[in-house]
Write an enzyme that holds these catalytic residues in place. Structure first.
Site, PDB file in Angstrom:
ATOM      1  CG  ASP B  11      -1.951  -1.069   1.204  1.00 30.46           C
ATOM      2  OD1 ASP B  11      -2.368  -1.448   0.091  1.00 30.46           O
ATOM      3  OD2 ASP B  11      -2.343  -1.557   2.275  1.00 30.46           O
ATOM      4  CG  ASP B 130     -12.666  -3.025  -2.090  1.00 26.93           C
ATOM      5  OD1 ASP B 130     -11.813  -3.892  -2.371  1.00 26.93           O
ATOM      6  OD2 ASP B 130     -12.409  -1.807  -2.006  1.00 26.93           O
TER       7      ASP B 130
END
Lengths: 200, 250
Positions: B11, B130
């Protein structure tokens, strides 16, 4: 003097990793956008980016001359789509391929398509000498389907063996991506460069 | 046979790899090119970069980091976060990414998936989904899991496959960050319904969790971040553990 490799840029996708891999293995790489420049090449690498028609579009005007050059012994390597264009045609497109390899390109059959990830290439070819791990990276939905005896390596996918490594004259074709295959890929490309130097 | 892939995920925020606990208290854990090269040495099959800020100001920073990382890697690199158009995808590919993942933009404009697949080939188009359990099904959330869409996650997965996605990166909002294991029911449901590879993501806390997701679902790959970032185990240790239990890995 280092081997001078001509890398074909069809204008789709990035050639960064293949260029860097070849340089890492000791070659001097020239990227060409005008496919006419391929005709003067000492050694040619056809990279594995893009779709069949887009890739052939720029090569089309020199199709006959390139095939003749490859048939008469110029060392070359076609990777993924760069290998598939060695065939006469593909189910992926309508443009004719270079037609160096007899046969065609057919859809890969399986539950999960694309065939994506690391898989074993079973081959006794000299380009595999010193390759400790025969897992190479694949990312494809079509495959070569030769009608002549040019297969030098195979890979099992979902229970079926598919041809993934080819050679005719001094042209090699791989369905896998050596430039994405970490140490195994580097060993393979070093062997290809040594091979190309040996036939010049 | 095709091996199961282990994908460390970085990330990235303002050019640094960060890791937060439940999206709070982000802390720097390293420099992306160095971490990616280290993971390749450990045996990582691919590397994924997610730009978690993805604002216009940081876009060039991200592309520079992608280039620098691609310059060190000899395994595939996937880049995601803030991809809104075919041009964004082209920029990421030109910077050295091998695959690009789209998430919110695909929900807003599904055609972006087919446009990218036509322009660059489906093998480089990853659709990130997601999912979060709502009543008796899973719903697609966007914008980092903050916006409900009302779309069924399994149906959406089938739709993006039809549109030309080459792969699905499936993150469970219910298990993400909790480190209690991947979302087995969600991963199994999606992998059973689609015919493209599914990457399981969210919830990996130890190597046993990776074994569980491979042995109990049809996932082709497992993505993990913190277990690698905090040196809880190496990619090599995960693979040895899987190999001993009959999962085929490189």
């Amino acid at each position: 003097m280092p081997l001078r490799v001509t890398l074909t840029d069809y204008g789709v996708g990035n050639l960064y990793s293949i260029r860097r891999s070849l340089e890492n293995c000791g070659a001097e790489v020239t990227t060409v956008k005008d496919m006419k420049d391929v005709l003067d090449a000492e050694c040619i690498v056809f990279p594995g980016v893009g779709a069949f028609d887009k890739t052939m579009e720029k090569l089309q005007p020199y199709r006959e001359e390139i095939r003749e050059k490859l048939l008469t012994g110029t060392p070359a390597l076609g990777i993924c789509i760069g290998m598939q264009i060695m065939y006469g045609s593909s189910a992926e497109g309508t443009t004719p391929g270079l037609g160096l390899f007899d046969g065609d390109v057919v859809p890969l059959v399986g539950k999960v398509i694309p065939h994506m990830g690391w898989n074993q290439v079973v081959s006794n070819d000299a380009l595999m000498d010193g390759v400790e791990d025969n897992n190479f990276y694949f990312a494809h939905s079509y495959r070569g389907n030769p009608s002549e005896d040019i297969t030098i390596g195979r890979t099992e996918y979902e229970g079926t063996e598919i041809p993934t490594f080819f050679r005719k004259a001094n042209t090699y074709g791989t369905q896998f991506h050596p430039e994405k295959s970490s140490k195994s890929g580097m060993a393979f490309l070093r062997n290809f460069i040594a091979f190309a130097e040996s036939v010049l | 046979m095709l091996t199961k892939r282990i994908i460390p995920c970085l990330d990235v925020k303002n050019g640094k790899v960060v890791k937060g606990i439940n999206f709070k208290g982000l802390r720097d854990v390293g420099y992306p090119p160095e971490m990616a090269a280290n993971y390749e040495m450990q045996g990582a099959d691919e590397i994924t970069f997610l730009d978690i800020t993805a604002s216009l100001e940081t876009r060039q920073t991200m592309l520079d980091i992608v280039s620098e990382t691609a310059g060190k890697l000899f395994v595939p690199l996937t880049v995601g976060g803030g991809i809104r158009s075919v041009d964004d995808m082209r920029d990421a590919l030109n910077a050295g990414a091998d695959k690009v993942s789209v998430n919110s933009a695909a929900v807003k404009n599904p055609q972006i998936v087919s446009e990218c697949a036509e322009s660059f080939g489906r093998q480089c188009v990853v659709v990130a989904i997601d999912g979060k359990r709502v009543d008796d099904h899973w719903e697609v959330f966007t914008h980092g899991g903050t916006r409900s869409t009302g779309i069924d996650a399994v149906e959406w997965a089938k739709k993006v496959e039809d549109l030309g996605a080459g792969e699905i990166l499936l993150t469970s909002m219910d298990t993400d960050g909790v480190k209690n294991g991947y979302d087995i029911p969600l991963t199994a449901a999606v992998a059973d319904e689609v015919n493209i590879p599914v990457i399981a993501s969210g919830g990996c806390g130890c190597k046993e969790h990776i074994y569980d997701v491979f042995s109990q679902t049809g996932a082709s790959a497992a993505l993990a971040a913190s277990i690698f970032h905090y040196n809880e185990c190496t990619v090599g240790e995960v693979k040895e553990y899987l190999r001993d239990r009959g999962i085929v890995v490189r």
